[in-house]
Design an enzyme around this catalytic site. Structure first.
Site, PDB file in Angstrom:
ATOM      1  N   CYS A  17      14.888 -29.763   3.951  1.00  0.00           N
ATOM      2  CA  CYS A  17      15.251 -28.917   3.081  1.00  0.00           C
ATOM      3  C   CYS A  17      14.481 -28.694   1.795  1.00  0.00           C
ATOM      4  O   CYS A  17      13.434 -29.514   1.601  1.00  0.00           O
ATOM      5  CB  CYS A  17      16.865 -29.085   2.814  1.00  0.00           C
ATOM      6  SG  CYS A  17      16.983 -30.648   2.129  1.00  0.00           S
ATOM      7  N   HIS A  46      17.433 -40.016   3.658  1.00  0.00           N
ATOM      8  CA  HIS A  46      17.882 -40.754   4.673  1.00  0.00           C
ATOM      9  C   HIS A  46      17.150 -40.739   5.826  1.00  0.00           C
ATOM     10  O   HIS A  46      17.360 -40.063   6.910  1.00  0.00           O
ATOM     11  CB  HIS A  46      19.444 -40.544   4.808  1.00  0.00           C
ATOM     12  CG  HIS A  46      20.181 -41.102   3.856  1.00  0.00           C
ATOM     13  ND1 HIS A  46      21.500 -40.587   3.556  1.00  0.00           N
ATOM     14  CD2 HIS A  46      20.056 -42.371   3.096  1.00  0.00           C
ATOM     15  CE1 HIS A  46      21.903 -41.453   2.527  1.00  0.00           C
ATOM     16  NE2 HIS A  46      21.198 -42.507   2.474  1.00  0.00           N
ATOM     17  N   GLU A 131      25.469 -40.060  -2.519  1.00  0.00           N
ATOM     18  CA  GLU A 131      25.813 -38.906  -3.360  1.00  0.00           C
ATOM     19  C   GLU A 131      27.172 -38.668  -4.023  1.00  0.00           C
ATOM     20  O   GLU A 131      27.238 -38.444  -5.053  1.00  0.00           O
ATOM     21  CB  GLU A 131      25.571 -37.498  -2.549  1.00  0.00           C
ATOM     22  CG  GLU A 131      25.843 -36.414  -3.121  1.00  0.00           C
ATOM     23  CD  GLU A 131      25.872 -34.913  -2.508  1.00  0.00           C
ATOM     24  OE1 GLU A 131      25.317 -34.900  -1.290  1.00  0.00           O
ATOM     25  OE2 GLU A 131      26.692 -34.027  -3.040  1.00  0.00           O
ATOM     26  N   SER A 228      22.470 -40.373   7.615  1.00  0.00           N
ATOM     27  CA  SER A 228      22.334 -38.928   7.028  1.00  0.00           C
ATOM     28  C   SER A 228      23.531 -38.235   7.375  1.00  0.00           C
ATOM     29  O   SER A 228      24.024 -37.821   8.630  1.00  0.00           O
ATOM     30  CB  SER A 228      20.857 -38.370   7.705  1.00  0.00           C
ATOM     31  OG  SER A 228      21.011 -36.871   7.596  1.00  0.00           O
ATOM     32  N   SER A 273      16.779 -34.244   6.105  1.00  0.00           N
ATOM     33  CA  SER A 273      15.649 -35.320   5.955  1.00  0.00           C
ATOM     34  C   SER A 273      14.789 -35.670   7.111  1.00  0.00           C
ATOM     35  O   SER A 273      14.238 -36.682   6.916  1.00  0.00           O
ATOM     36  CB  SER A 273      16.461 -36.464   5.414  1.00  0.00           C
ATOM     37  OG  SER A 273      17.747 -36.825   6.263  1.00  0.00           O
TER      38      SER A 273
HETATM   39 FE1  SF4 Z   1      19.518 -30.535  -1.647  1.00  0.00          FE
HETATM   40 FE2  SF4 Z   1      20.899 -32.316  -0.130  1.00  0.00          FE
HETATM   41 FE3  SF4 Z   1      21.085 -29.576   0.297  1.00  0.00          FE
HETATM   42 FE4  SF4 Z   1      18.810 -30.833   0.739  1.00  0.00          FE
HETATM   43  S1  SF4 Z   1      20.688 -31.308   1.875  1.00  0.00           S
HETATM   44  S2  SF4 Z   1      19.175 -28.960  -0.327  1.00  0.00           S
HETATM   45  S3  SF4 Z   1      18.584 -32.450  -0.831  1.00  0.00           S
HETATM   46  S4  SF4 Z   1      21.638 -30.976  -1.513  1.00  0.00           S
END
Ligand code: SF4
Length: 319
Positions: A17, A46, A131, A228, A273
């Site tokens: 992302c 992660h 988070e 994750s 991730s």
């Molecule tokens: Fe941001 Fe986490 Fe969404 Fe990725 S998954 S855009 S790091 S809030």
């Protein structure tokens, strides 16, 4: 089963992302600007593969700031940090770069605004996730009540049912969160809702992409790490939709070949991730055993990108 025809249905969007791309970019640019070693508090995102790649380039991952020697820069992970962390860095006059995803920072600011308005806050999230620790740490201890599921709402002890607001972790299951929100709104009809959805676009889109393919597949693999949150939610989404087999794999070595025996239509996606190179590694492992054809789901691509912090923005990232 070798040689059997297998169709891999690739979910789209999947994988990185904008917040993860930005966080990795920050570490790479910091390495270029300041030279190694650059310290990173907690896994930047992660994923072990990402962490190990950055370690090879000179990043050192630590649990706490007291492991960072004076004079070296430190980066905070994409998940966000309690306010006490930058405060400690400032008191030690450390050079720090905050790689908190802007969509996590948005939730932080929202919680602060509610607090200033005199509202008590309920956070929907997973206990112990970095988070959640970061969001709870934006305000004095005890300001935010945490609930993990709808079943916990009945037990909430609030100050004033008319002076409440809720926020959520960004990587939750869209459907389960809707159930928790409904339970909150039934018990506290005046609870204030986020101005804009807290579950981020990447989480929502990756879950939707799994929904689009899960029912037409005999199995679904999610490339992602066990810690994750958004990757684990993708497995659950597939299971809830009745996909006969869904599992998390960190990379090709984890593919559960026995469980996949005889399955000729396999969905494949990746958490926010997980790098695309690991998705390709999984496809290559299938190709080594089977005749593989690839089908692509038709969800539109994403075009979200976040600005870098000024301190690293002008550095040309290493290739
Ligand atoms: Fe941001 Fe986490 Fe969404 Fe990725 S998954 S855009 S790091 S809030």
């Amino acid at each position: 089963m070798t040689g059997e025809q297998v169709t891999i249905v690739l979910a789209n969007p999947r994988g990185f992302c904008a917040g993860v791309v930005r966080a990795i970019d920050i570490v790479e640019r910091a390495l270029e600007k300041f030279g190694p070693p650059v310290y990173v508090r907690h896994e930047i995102v992660h994923n072990r593969f990402v962490v190990e790649s950055l370690e090879c380039k000179g990043a050192i991952f630590v649990d706490e700031l007291d492991e960072v020697p004076d004079g070296r820069p430190v980066i905070f992970s994409a998940h966000g940090v309690p306010k006490a962390v930058p405060a400690e860095a400032e008191s030690r006059r450390m050079l720090y770069v905050d790689a908190t995803c802007p969509l996590v920072s948005k939730v932080h600011r929202e919680a602060e605004r509610h607090y200033k308005d005199g509202l008590q806050i309920v956070m929907i999230g997973h206990r112990g996730h970095p988070e959640v620790i970061g969001t709870l740490g934006q305000l004095p201890e005890g300001s935010i009540l945490l609930v993990e599921g709808a079943e916990e709402v009945a037990g909430l002890e609030v100050r004033d049912p008319a002076r409440l607001a809720y926020v959520t972790q960004t990587t939750l299951s869209v459907d389960e969160t809707a159930e928790v929100v409904q339970a909150l709104q039934e018990r506290f009809p005046k609870i204030r809702t986020p101005r804009k959805e807290d579950i981020c676009y990447a989480t929502t889109n990756r879950q939707q992409a799994v929904k689009d393919i899960a029912q037409s597949c005999e199995a679904l693999l999610v490339v992602g790490a066990p810690n994750s949150s958004n990757s684990r939610r993708l497995v659950e989404v597939a299971q809830k939709l009745g996909c006969p087999f869904a599992a998390l794999v960190q990379r090709a070595a984890d593919i559960p070949w026995e469980a996949l025996a005889g399955k000729t239509r396999v969905g494949l996606t990746a958490g926010a991730s997980a790098p695309e190179v690991l998705v390709q590694e999984v496809i290559d492992a299938f190709r080594a055993r089977h005749e593989v054809s690839i089908e692509y789901s038709s969800t539109p691509d994403e075009d979200v990108a976040f600005k870098l912090p000024r301190i690293v923005a002008k550095v040309t990232a290493a290739a």
